[in-house]
Enzyme design. Structure first.
Site, PDB file in Angstrom:
ATOM      1  N   LYS A   1     -10.077 -30.761 -20.080  1.00  0.00           N
ATOM      2  CA  LYS A   1      -8.850 -30.039 -19.745  1.00  0.00           C
ATOM      3  C   LYS A   1      -7.716 -30.660 -20.528  1.00  0.00           C
ATOM      4  CE  LYS A   1      -7.853 -26.900 -16.537  1.00  0.00           C
ATOM      5  NZ  LYS A   1      -8.899 -25.984 -16.115  1.00  0.00           N
TER       6      LYS A   1
HETATM    7  N1  GLU Z   1      -8.844 -22.612 -17.490  1.00  0.00           N
HETATM    8  C1  GLU Z   1      -9.982 -21.920 -16.999  1.00  0.00           C
HETATM    9  C2  GLU Z   1     -10.660 -22.721 -15.908  1.00  0.00           C
HETATM   10  O1  GLU Z   1     -10.070 -23.527 -15.260  1.00  0.00           O
HETATM   11  C3  GLU Z   1     -10.921 -21.456 -18.089  1.00  0.00           C
HETATM   12  C4  GLU Z   1     -11.491 -22.516 -18.973  1.00  0.00           C
HETATM   13  C5  GLU Z   1     -12.210 -21.963 -20.184  1.00  0.00           C
HETATM   14  O2  GLU Z   1     -12.311 -20.765 -20.321  1.00  0.00           O
HETATM   15  O3  GLU Z   1     -12.648 -22.792 -20.981  1.00  0.00           O
HETATM   16  O4  GLU Z   1     -11.822 -22.533 -15.615  1.00  0.00           O
END
Ligand code: GLU
Length: 422
Positions: free
Chosen positions: A109
């Site tokens: 993240k």
């Molecule tokens: N931000 C989204 C999540 O928390 C998607 C992450 C992604 O598509 O890589 O799952």
């Protein structure tokens, strides 16, 4: 995250959840020791030229939790609350989410601590390009593939893709997902998270014998996840009695006209919020969570359902569109009250699942139809839902613990096969 650098309420919650799952699985002690903390965390300073020619320096992060199963994967968040601990927790949840969905991806993240609503479009572009340049050496289609999260969208992903591609000297669509379709994005990605929430609600409703036609729902958060979930729920006959965003909420026991509300937010409202929305009556975010309804969908910030308000929840089904919306103490209350929880790593996995489809399509330069995307998405989420339900029955644990046990066990099994490189 046992060490002080990563410590925050969110990371402590993520680690505690992991430890409960590890304990129940009787996880290999050495593997557990490794999984408690991220593989790598990068903190960067992001100088941005503001419109008044003043340079403001923001702090950005990219935390890579685990890549045993494949390249790191996870969103980029622009929000004032972003800090190392929160990003680390979100990265860990991505590891379990990808493993639970059976994706060949790890967990990461990123984020920048900022309020995007206070930045002009040019400033957001400057921030995005410089943040991308700062993390350039640790991302890439085979390394770490970012995506949208709170406060970021397909335009931000386009700037990430362009910045990365300019450095490489050629177009590299596979470096991010959630891009516009025009530059290698996939159809169905924007809707995927909210749609996935509704697919899992569909399975849970069958299990609980809830007829979705005429059932009632309250949705906290009206961003990409909440607004799509509300619309897709309304499309299958659910009455949306309450919605909210950071400015507050709207309530109508007869059901809100979701399409008109979406039009208000996207076309009429100057701030792209529910402020001044002519439908329903005003309620607060706190009141929304305590509304009488069949289905409650927290699709905003983390840690919204706590030991304080959990006793007052009046829903039958809680579908976590947000990441980490329910604290551990609240989980215990929900168990006691018999509220069925579709945990975040399952309920909101639709986003990363369609991100995976986008990445695959970019790598093979061959694109699928929206119908194929939605069918494949539904198939994965349905399979995951029943795997979690089975685990929860056989192990006599709640849905969250069952989901985490499956994710953690898959990562651990892969780690044991691969062994320790020393
Ligand atoms: N931000 C989204 C999540 O928390 C998607 C992450 C992604 O598509 O890589 O799952």
């Amino acid at each position: 995250m046992a060490t002080v650098e990563w410590r925050s309420p969110a990371s402590e919650m993520a680690v505690k959840q992991f430890e409960i799952a590890a304990g129940k699985l009787n996880l290999d002690k050495n593997v557990a020791e490794r999984l408690r903390r991220p593989d790598r965390a990068l903190i960067v300073s992001v100088p941005v030229m503001r419109d008044d020619r003043r340079v403001q320096v923001f702090t950005g992060y990219r935390v890579q939790h685990n890549d045993t199963l494949g390249p790191f994967k996870g969103g980029i968040r622009y929000h004032p609350d972003v800090n190392l601990g929160e990003v680390s927790a979100l990265a860990m949840w991505m590891t379990w989410k990808c493993a639970l969905a059976g994706l060949p991806l790890g967990g990461a993240k990123g984020g920048v601590s900022c309020d995007p609503a206070e930045l002009s479009r040019a400033e957001v572009q400057g921030l995005t390009r410089r943040y991308t340049a700062e993390i350039l050496n640790i991302i890439g289609p085979e390394v770490d593939v970012p995506a949208p999260d709170m406060g970021t969208d397909e335009q931000v992903m386009a700037w990430v893709m362009d910045t990365y591609s300019q450095h490489k000297g050629h177009a590299v669509p596979g470096v991010v997902t959630g891009k516009p379709v025009a530059i290698g994005g996939t159809v169905g990605r924007r809707e995927a998270t909210g749609r996935g929430v509704v697919y899992t609600i569909g399975e849970a409703a069958k299990h609980l014998n809830i007829d979705l036609v005429g059932a009632t729902a309250a949705v906290q958060g009206f961003g990409n996840v909440g607004s799509v979930a509300a619309k897709e729920l309304a499309d299958v006959g659910v009455k949306i009695v309450a919605i909210s965003d950071k400015t507050g909420g709207r309530y109508d026991p007869k059901g809100l006209p979701i399409q008109s509300v979406i039009e208000y937010v996207t076309k009429t409202s100057k701030s792209f919020t529910l402020e001044g929305c002519p439908h329903g009556e005003r309620i607060t975010n706190a009141e929304l969570l305590e509304i009488q309804c069949d289905i409650l969908v927290p699709a905003a910030l983390g840690m919204q359902i706590t030991a304080q308000n959990a006793p007052k929840l009046k829903c039958r089904l809680l579908a976590e569109g947000a990441n980490g919306p329910t604290t551990l103490d609240a989980d215990a209350v929900l168990r006691e009250k018999g509220i069925f929880v579709i945990p975040d790593v399952l309920a909101n996995a639709g986003g990363v699942i369609v991100s995976y489809f986008e990445w695959v399509q970019d790598l093979q330069n061959f694109f699928w139809t929206e119908d194929e995307i939605n069918k494949k998405l539904r198939a994965i989420l349905t399979k995951s839902f029943y795997e979690v339900l089975d685990m929860s029955r056989t192990e006599k644990v709640d849905m969250r613990l069952a989901a985490l046990m499956i994710g953690v066990e898959r990562v651990s099994r892969a780690m044991l096969w691969r062994g320790l490189y020393a």
